[in-house]
Design an enzyme around this catalytic site. Structure first.
Site, mmCIF file in Angstrom:
data_model
loop_
_atom_site.group_PDB
_atom_site.id
_atom_site.type_symbol
_atom_site.label_atom_id
_atom_site.label_comp_id
_atom_site.label_asym_id
_atom_site.label_seq_id
_atom_site.Cartn_x
_atom_site.Cartn_y
_atom_site.Cartn_z
ATOM 1 N N ASN A 109 -3.271 -13.290 27.489
ATOM 2 C CA ASN A 109 -3.882 -14.412 28.307
ATOM 3 C C ASN A 109 -5.446 -14.169 28.581
ATOM 4 O OD1 ASN A 109 -1.032 -14.314 28.923
ATOM 5 N ND2 ASN A 109 -1.483 -15.185 31.019
ATOM 6 N N ILE A 116 -9.910 -15.497 31.776
ATOM 7 C CA ILE A 116 -8.682 -15.254 32.081
ATOM 8 C C ILE A 116 -7.636 -16.734 32.111
ATOM 9 C CG2 ILE A 116 -6.880 -13.993 33.492
ATOM 10 C CD1 ILE A 116 -9.349 -12.400 34.510
ATOM 11 N N CYS A 117 -6.560 -16.787 31.619
ATOM 12 C CA CYS A 117 -5.618 -17.735 31.839
ATOM 13 C C CYS A 117 -4.572 -17.161 32.732
ATOM 14 C CB CYS A 117 -5.129 -18.429 30.654
ATOM 15 S SG CYS A 117 -4.066 -19.816 30.862
ATOM 16 N N LEU A 118 -4.847 -17.574 34.121
ATOM 17 C CA LEU A 118 -3.704 -17.334 34.948
ATOM 18 C C LEU A 118 -3.797 -18.260 36.124
ATOM 19 C CD1 LEU A 118 -1.989 -15.038 36.291
ATOM 20 C CD2 LEU A 118 -3.778 -14.385 37.538
ATOM 21 N N ASN A 147 1.035 -16.526 28.983
ATOM 22 C CA ASN A 147 0.236 -17.893 28.800
ATOM 23 C C ASN A 147 -0.753 -17.688 27.582
ATOM 24 O OD1 ASN A 147 -0.583 -20.530 28.652
ATOM 25 N ND2 ASN A 147 -0.677 -20.753 30.786
#
Lengths: 178, 430
Positions: A109, A116-118, A147
């Site tokens: 992620n 960050i992919c959150l 992700n």
């Protein structure tokens, strides 16, 4: 009768006073952000959660913080300490902070710039989240990637955990205290 | 598949991340004519055109919410404050302030700490206080609320407050909502209710009204504008509160909410501030001309008119028209003689114990002491009579109007060839 005149004299004094005290809306926003961040800081210091910590940067700007999370046990990140930066927008908490990993990290992620992919830091952000809930989410993300921003890491996570851990340790690099 | 280089992908990702739909206009507009909505649809589907034209007649005014994802939340929140302000009842606002504070127990029960929710509750309370102050200061319109809702931070805080209350309410009443949700309730709340700028859906709206609005006693009516059959928008009550009372009315167009104002509220009677004691600068009776014609019946009320030629002055100086010459007492004009006639002009000032002695000059604006009651002398009637009674022949002096068509006194009956007087029959029951 001149109603427009009467309006300005009879309208809510609070509203007028507030606008006099804060000639620009921006200033009152900053005050609210500051108040909220101070409350969060107080909360973090009075009841610290294990494995996470955060503190405003030394430059006196309450809108930028440095945080640390400890890698959870039974994950490839066990025992590692990871530093992050928080940059709070002027309308925090109605927009999410920008959170970046400062410590180099190998994770599906997270990209190589530390972004960050959150979802909760993007479209699922809620004003009830705070520094502490973001850090706890990130901590659990370390053990449950979802992700793939880093497709290679995602593939390796699924195929070869041992190899994945080697990549994690190879990339990890403890940061000195600034 | 990956025709774009990593750099380009990154650039597009950045653009995508920072993309904000270009939505124009204020967060909450001022009241405007609903014809603008009808104009929007004039070239659209005929059903929509018909419905919006009908809507502009039944609901001539509307207030447009900015379509930034918060419109439904904002419409309900603004409608709540506006309805509260329109009632002009400071007690009710105090009740609402207490109720809003008590609702924080919902937040506690779902585990939110006060350091998190404090700023949201404060924002709602502050605007409630502003509303309270606006009523006390006699603010003409709700422009202060429009201003408050266009302050980004204040607006966001109130909307967040309503969001977290709704979320907590749903979590505490899962049986009421779970069946309508496509996912577990907690997940629904964290993905559809809590996030900033997520549009409200029907279940969320129902929960917002159940949990937050219902307790205020306001009704909520939604008018659905869609292409369903019919010539008018479909109304739907979302609250069990009486729709005849204070009601928040929303217009729903797929994906968007605005506020509507029906015809009645435009013609609302001027709102009377019952706190009349707050003002002390009323103009005195005798200075301001009365807004109606003074007639002789009104003149029978003692001390109503502080006219120097009447009341106090009358016994002192003989009045010019004091002789009883009731030429036409039914003219709508001050017929002071009608009142004066039973009263001997030479009557001494009767001592009235409650009133101060006439020697003490009263303040000019205050009504002078009532010293001119008709004396209880033997040559006048012992009671105060209606001027009509004083006429020697009451029946003859009645206004010469045409008798009612069906009145037995209507002599026109006799000229009717078919006229038949009523006969009393002994067996007839009367």
């Amino acid at each position: 009768m001149d109603y427009s005149m009467e309006d300005t004299q009879n309208s809510a004094p609070d509203a007028q006073q507030a606008s006099k005290l804060n000639p620009s809306g921006q200033k009152s926003d900053t005050q609210s952000v500051t108040k909220r961040l101070q409350a969060e800081l107080m909360q973090l210091m009075l009841s610290p959660s294990p494995g996470i910590s955060a503190f405003p940067d030394a430059d006196g700007n309450l809108l930028s913080w440095t945080a640390t999370i400890t890698g959870p046990t039974e994950t490839p990140y066990e025992g590692l300490t990871l530093k992050l930066s928080f940059a709070f927008p002027n309308n925090y908490p109605y927009s999410p902070p920008t959170v970046l990993f400062k410590t180099p990290i190998y994770h599906p992620n997270v990209d190589f710039s530390g972004r960050i992919c959150l979802d909760i830091l993007k479209d699922k952000w809620s004003a009830v989240y705070n520094v502490s809930s973001v850090l706890l989410s990130l901590q659990s993300l370390l053990g449950e990637p979802n992700n793939p921003l880093n497709a290679q890491a995602a593939e390796l996570w699924d195929s070869d955990q041992a190899e994945f851990k080697r990549h994690v340790l190879a990339r990890h690099q403890d940061l000195d205290d600034e | 598949m990956n025709a774009l280089s990593a750099d380009e992908m990154e650039r597009f990702q950045k653009l995508s991340n920072s993309y904000q739909p270009d939505v124009q206009g204020p967060l909450v507009s001022t009241k405007q004519s609903s014809h603008s909505i009808a104009l929007d649809y004039s070239n659209a589907d005929p059903t929509l055109a018909t419905k919006t034209n009908a809507l502009a007649i039944t609901h001539p005014e509307c207030r447009i919410m900015k379509g930034d994802g918060n419109c439904g939340w904002r419409a309900v929140a603004f409608g709540y404050f506006e309805t509260l302000f329109a009632l002009r009842d400071t007690l009710r606002i105090e009740t609402e302030i207490r109720r809003m504070k008590s609702l924080t127990t919902l937040l506690e029960r779902v585990g939110l700490s006060d350091s998190i929710y404090e700023i949201f509750v404060d924002a709602t309370e502050e605007v409630l206080n502003r509303t309270h102050a606006a009523i006390q200061n006699g603010a003409q319109d709700e422009s202060f609320l429009v201003d408050a809702f266009n302050e980004g931070y204040c607006s966001d805080a109130i909307i967040t407050h309503f969001r977290i209350l709704t979320s907590a309410w749903m979590k505490l009443n899962p049986n009421r909502y779970q069946a309508f949700l496509p996912m577990p309730l907690n997940q629904y709340c964290s993905s559809r209710i809590d996030p900033v700028k997520t549009e409200i859906d029907e279940v969320g709206l129902q929960a917002l009204i159940d949990g937050v609005i219902e307790g205020s006693g306001f009704g909520v009516e939604i008018l659905y504008l869609d292409r369903s059959e019919g010539d008018v928008v479909t109304p739907h009550q979302l609250s069990s509160n009486s729709p005849s009372g204070a009601t928040i009315r929303l217009l729903y167009r797929p994906g968007h909410y605005d506020i509507l104002y029906p015809v009645e509220t435009l013609n609302m009677a001027p709102i009377v501030n019952l706190q009349y004691g707050m003002t002390s600068d009323y103009s005195p009776w005798d200075q301001a001309a009365l807004g109606f014609d003074v007639n002789s019946s009104l003149m029978a009320i003692p001390n109503l008119m502080q006219d120097t030629s009447f009341g106090m002055g009358a016994p002192m100086s003989p009045m010019p028209s004091v002789s009883p010459t009731p030429a036409s007492p039914f003219r709508m004009s001050p017929q002071q003689d009608m009142y004066q006639s039973p009263m001997p002009t030479h009557a001494p000032i009767p001592p009235i114990p409650v009133s101060p002695p006439p020697q003490i000059a009263p303040p000019s604006s205050a009504p002078p002491p009532m010293t001119s009651l008709p004396s209880r002398s033997s040559d006048g009637p012992q009671i105060r009579l209606n001027p009509l009674v004083m006429k020697p022949n009451l029946s003859r002096s009645l206004p010469a109007t045409t008798p009612f068509k069906n009145s037995p006194y209507n002599q026109a009956h006799f000229q009717n060839s078919d006229f038949e007087p009523i006969h009393w029959e002994p067996h007839e029951r009367r």
